[in-house]
Scaffold this motif. Structure first.
Motif, PDB file in Angstrom:
ATOM      1  N   PHE A   1    -102.541 -46.090 -84.709  1.00  0.00           N
ATOM      2  CA  PHE A   1    -102.584 -45.308 -84.045  1.00  0.00           C
ATOM      3  C   PHE A   1    -101.040 -45.157 -85.218  1.00  0.00           C
ATOM      4  O   PHE A   1    -101.509 -43.386 -85.300  1.00  0.00           O
ATOM      5  CB  PHE A   1    -101.291 -45.583 -83.061  1.00  0.00           C
ATOM      6  CG  PHE A   1    -102.309 -45.410 -81.576  1.00  0.00           C
ATOM      7  CD1 PHE A   1    -102.938 -43.774 -80.893  1.00  0.00           C
ATOM      8  CD2 PHE A   1    -102.689 -46.538 -80.764  1.00  0.00           C
ATOM      9  CE1 PHE A   1    -104.005 -43.912 -80.228  1.00  0.00           C
ATOM     10  CE2 PHE A   1    -103.499 -46.270 -80.071  1.00  0.00           C
ATOM     11  CZ  PHE A   1    -103.916 -45.097 -79.345  1.00  0.00           C
TER      12      PHE A   1
ATOM     13  N   THR B   1     -99.280 -46.285 -73.814  1.00  0.00           N
ATOM     14  CA  THR B   1    -100.671 -45.486 -72.882  1.00  0.00           C
ATOM     15  C   THR B   1    -100.117 -44.379 -72.197  1.00  0.00           C
ATOM     16  O   THR B   1    -100.302 -43.551 -71.468  1.00  0.00           O
ATOM     17  CB  THR B   1    -101.228 -46.696 -71.176  1.00  0.00           C
ATOM     18  OG1 THR B   1    -101.439 -48.112 -72.155  1.00  0.00           O
ATOM     19  CG2 THR B   1    -102.195 -45.891 -70.772  1.00  0.00           C
TER      20      THR B   1
ATOM     21  N   THR C   1     -99.531 -40.937 -78.468  1.00  0.00           N
ATOM     22  CA  THR C   1    -101.016 -41.471 -78.683  1.00  0.00           C
ATOM     23  C   THR C   1    -102.692 -41.210 -77.801  1.00  0.00           C
ATOM     24  O   THR C   1    -103.294 -41.286 -77.922  1.00  0.00           O
ATOM     25  CB  THR C   1    -100.887 -43.382 -77.884  1.00  0.00           C
ATOM     26  OG1 THR C   1    -100.450 -43.027 -76.459  1.00  0.00           O
ATOM     27  CG2 THR C   1     -99.847 -44.139 -78.155  1.00  0.00           C
TER      28      THR C   1
ATOM     29  N   SER D   1    -104.620 -41.945 -71.893  1.00  0.00           N
ATOM     30  CA  SER D   1    -105.679 -42.886 -71.539  1.00  0.00           C
ATOM     31  C   SER D   1    -107.002 -41.687 -72.864  1.00  0.00           C
ATOM     32  O   SER D   1    -108.022 -42.662 -72.638  1.00  0.00           O
ATOM     33  CB  SER D   1    -105.921 -43.149 -70.582  1.00  0.00           C
ATOM     34  OG  SER D   1    -105.362 -41.842 -69.649  1.00  0.00           O
TER      35      SER D   1
ATOM     36  N   GLY E   1    -106.681 -41.198 -75.454  1.00  0.00           N
ATOM     37  CA  GLY E   1    -107.307 -41.811 -76.875  1.00  0.00           C
ATOM     38  C   GLY E   1    -106.601 -40.691 -77.952  1.00  0.00           C
ATOM     39  O   GLY E   1    -106.935 -38.787 -77.479  1.00  0.00           O
TER      40      GLY E   1
ATOM     41  N   ILE F   1    -110.001 -43.300 -81.542  1.00  0.00           N
ATOM     42  CA  ILE F   1    -109.204 -44.548 -81.264  1.00  0.00           C
ATOM     43  C   ILE F   1    -108.695 -44.194 -79.757  1.00  0.00           C
ATOM     44  O   ILE F   1    -108.270 -43.067 -79.055  1.00  0.00           O
ATOM     45  CB  ILE F   1    -108.003 -45.041 -81.916  1.00  0.00           C
ATOM     46  CG1 ILE F   1    -107.617 -44.190 -82.598  1.00  0.00           C
ATOM     47  CG2 ILE F   1    -108.610 -45.966 -82.672  1.00  0.00           C
ATOM     48  CD1 ILE F   1    -106.098 -44.479 -83.196  1.00  0.00           C
ATOM     49  N   GLU F   2    -108.735 -45.185 -79.040  1.00  0.00           N
ATOM     50  CA  GLU F   2    -107.510 -45.533 -77.193  1.00  0.00           C
ATOM     51  C   GLU F   2    -106.889 -45.950 -77.193  1.00  0.00           C
ATOM     52  O   GLU F   2    -106.879 -47.502 -77.655  1.00  0.00           O
ATOM     53  CB  GLU F   2    -108.786 -44.792 -76.081  1.00  0.00           C
ATOM     54  CG  GLU F   2    -109.551 -45.946 -75.934  1.00  0.00           C
ATOM     55  CD  GLU F   2    -109.299 -46.310 -74.705  1.00  0.00           C
ATOM     56  OE1 GLU F   2    -108.707 -46.533 -73.657  1.00  0.00           O
ATOM     57  OE2 GLU F   2    -110.033 -47.377 -74.380  1.00  0.00           O
ATOM     58  N   PRO F   3    -105.673 -46.250 -76.297  1.00  0.00           N
ATOM     59  CA  PRO F   3    -105.004 -47.782 -76.512  1.00  0.00           C
ATOM     60  C   PRO F   3    -105.021 -48.204 -76.008  1.00  0.00           C
ATOM     61  O   PRO F   3    -104.500 -49.079 -76.320  1.00  0.00           O
ATOM     62  CB  PRO F   3    -103.496 -46.321 -75.442  1.00  0.00           C
ATOM     63  CG  PRO F   3    -103.421 -45.355 -75.661  1.00  0.00           C
ATOM     64  CD  PRO F   3    -104.635 -44.671 -76.020  1.00  0.00           C
TER      65      PRO F   3
END
Lengths: 359, 291
Positions: free
Chosen positions: A80, A139, A145, A148, A150, A237-239
């Motif tokens: 991240f 999250t 980030t 959710s 992303g 990308i996502e957490p």
């Protein structure tokens, strides 16, 4: 060959150097000789990145014997941070990755310095707590980030993405060298001593705190950079994915499948893992946890050195008799491919002490 | 102030459940020196079995307790005889048993997912909406029942471990397996027994959880961590230590709501775990657990 031997430090085997250079050359020129489709290209790049991360996991899990269920925390921090840097600044890739890696390594040290003093299962359990807490915070820290949903990187398909293959290869090659160094050099013996018996290691002057912190820092650095490269390659990308428990398990599995505590086992494990994931899991997405679990059970019960152990058995069938060094995983003595010349007295000042005692 | 009292009561009630699930984990660790990561899977599986018994056969969750205890006792003994027996124990051997039992947990999770899908399930009985009043605040009846069952279980366990021959033998084996062998204790048999009892406690915890909360195949992970927090807080010494550890955790969690945003309260137990491991690896009340 003799020239090479003179030039190398005594722990490095000239044959290993030759094999490394040859392997690197082959992998470097592979996409130039054979033209991969972008899918295969992606799989190999991904395998390089994961191989590096798995080796980094193995330094802690295999060399020192501190199993981590929480390496996703560093993977996510590195991923991240470098993604944010690439979005907001005009840094080249590699600077963003290194900054992300350093941040991940510092984060690892932050929670690892106190927890690494714990032995046995305590460190392992603490890592579950750390990674879950990190995931929750990441999250909900949506500003950084993207929550959710992303974040996406402005990297398009094409030459920039294609060149990531070589970046990933350089990265993996560097980690292979580091892996070799951490195993074969004096430091490697120190780590082995810590794994076998912390108190005894302390008594002969191996500072467990210092060594373990150093290994964790390097491990976090490599996993963080791996997260950065992964983010750059997959663009989105996502957490939940980067920090997820499954991510942590994947590093552990690659290490265990390949061979815990071996130098190149995790590379093998990473390739097997990526192939499994792409071909098997894609067809049976409901079965992946069970498959990973079964693999773990089978490996631990029947071949604690994983694929490396299996290869060794096959080599034995064909009459290969390695000179051996016993490696212990838990209480079980295992025999691994190790040249005994790597075994040197860990502390040179032991000798004078012995002489004095004789006198 | 009312809020503080209300949170306090719910913390005490929750602590009962925490101590049951932690005792299962703590007993196995104390005797066999193995961290049973499959504990999470057992808690989850027991919740599903309870749900099945209730929805298919119409058996009341509380009446299903003997069934759950027996089923998971047998499961635990089989698990021990089948695989765990072959693993090295102790601080150094922890790695292998950790990974193996972790694998078993993953398989159980996947099995539950295939059988019951990933959706949340909950057990609804005609009395699950009833509530009773304690110190002027109304509390869900099922929570009180869970607390009472938990306290009774812990009391029974305490008596079992201190007053019966079998219980004393288990404690002897925990202290020194070699000396146990010398005085004629069949160590292997008591290891299997302990693993069975620990697992059936996990099963009971799963049943009790299922009567209060919704669950899905990933349930159990958080409970496993919380159990570990309790074991670390309370040490392995006694039932009292575990109960105190459970109280500390439950109070920390409940009162965290007052100062932290609600989404971060889930992280409290994890942070507490790390902090306690670092500051007091010997547990707040019990013996040292650091090998």
């Amino acid at each position: 060959m003799r020239q090479l031997t003179r030039w190398l430090p005594e722990w490095a085997s000239p044959w290993a150097v030759v094999a490394f250079v040859f392997g690197f050359a082959v992998l470097y020129s592979l996409p130039l000789v054979i033209s991969f489709d972008s899918y295969t290209h992606g799989i190999i790049t991904q395998a390089f990145v994961f191989a590096a991360a798995a080796m980094a996991w193995n330094w802690l899990g295999g060399y020192v014997g501190q199993i981590s269920f929480g390496h996703a925390a560093m993977f996510g921090v590195g991923g991240f941070l470098s993604a944010r840097l690439l979005l907001t600044t005009s840094f080249p890739f590699w600077i963003a990755w290194i900054v992300g890696g350093l941040a991940a390594a510092s984060y690892a040290l932050l929670w690892g310095h106190p927890t690494l003093r714990l032995r046995g299962p305590y460190f392992a359990i603490a890592t579950i707590g750390v990674s879950e807490a990190t995931r929750l915070i990441a999250t909900y820290w949506g500003d950084f980030t993207g929550g959710s949903s992303g974040i996406s990187l402005p990297i398009s398909e094409g030459t920039a993405k294609f060149s990531l293959y070589w970046y990933a290869l350089y990265f993996m090659a560097f980690v292979v060298l580091l892996s070799y160094y951490l195993r074969k050099s004096r430091i490697g013996l120190g780590l082995l001593a810590i794994k076998e018996d912390v108190d005894a290691a302390q008594d002969v002057g191996v500072s467990a705190n210092y060594y373990q912190d150093a290994v964790l820092f390097l491990s976090g650095l490599v996993v963080g950079v791996a997260g950065g490269i992964y983010a750059s390659y997959f663009v989105f990308i996502e957490p939940g994915d980067m920090f997820g428990f499954e991510r942590s398990i994947s590093f552990l599995l690659m290490g265990v499948i390949g061979g815990v505590g071996t130098i190149l086992g995790p590379v093998l494990g990473a390739f097997v893992f990526v192939i499994l994931q792409e071909y098997l899991i894609a067809s049976y997405p409901d079965l992946y946890l069970g498959l990973y679990g079964t693999l773990l059970i089978v490996v631990i019960l029947f071949e604690p050195l994983g694929l490396s152990g299996l290869l060794l058995r096959i080599a034995r069938l064909f009459g290969y008799r390695p000179r051996v060094l016993d490696i212990t995983v838990g209480d079980t003595k295992l025999t691994a491919m190790e040249e005994p010349e790597a075994v040197e007295p860990p502390e040179s000042d032991v000798e004078p002490a012995r002489k004095e005692a004789k006198a | 102030m009312e809020e503080v009292v209300r949170l306090g009561i719910s913390a005490v009630l929750l602590a009962g459940l925490y101590s049951v699930m932690a005792y299962g984990l703590g007993l196995i660790y104390g005797v066999l020196r193995i961290v049973n990561l499959a504990h999470a899977g057992v808690i989850m599986a027991a919740a599903y079995v309870t749900w099945l018994l209730h929805s298919r056969l119409g058996i009341d969750p509380y009446l299903a307790i003997p069934v759950i205890l027996v089923v998971f006792f047998i499961f635990g003994v089989l698990l021990y005889k089948g695989v765990v027996r072959f693993l090295p124990r102790g601080a150094a051997g922890g790695v292998q048993s950790l990974l193996l039992l972790f694998g078993i947990w993953l398989v159980m999770r996947n099995g539950a997912y295939l059988l019951f899908s990933g959706n949340d399930r909950a057990i609804r009985t005609e009395y699950s909406t009833h509530s009773i009043s304690i110190f002027g605040t109304s509390v869900a009846q099922s929570r009180v029942v869970v607390f009472v069952i938990a306290v009774l279980t812990l009391a029974a366990l305490h008596l079992f471990l201190t007053r019966t021959y079998t219980g004393k033998a288990i404690r002897a084996v925990a202290q020194n397996p070699d000396s146990g062998t010398i005085v004629g204790v069949n160590v292997e048999r008591f290891y299997a027994l302990t693993f069975g009892i620990g697992t059936s406690l996990g099963g009971l915890a799963g049943l009790l959880l299922a009567t209060i909360f919704a669950f899905n195949p990933t349930s159990g992970a958080v409970e496993l961590l919380k159990s570990f927090v309790v074991v670390v807080l309370g040490g392995l010494g006694s039932v009292v230590g575990i109960a105190l550890g459970a109280l500390v955790l439950a109070f920390a969690e409940s009162y965290a709501i007052l100062i932290l945003p609600s989404y971060l309260t889930a992280a409290v137990s994890f942070v507490l775990l790390v902090v306690v491991l670092v500051l007091r690896p010997g547990g707040l009340f019990g013996q040292r657990v650091l090998a």
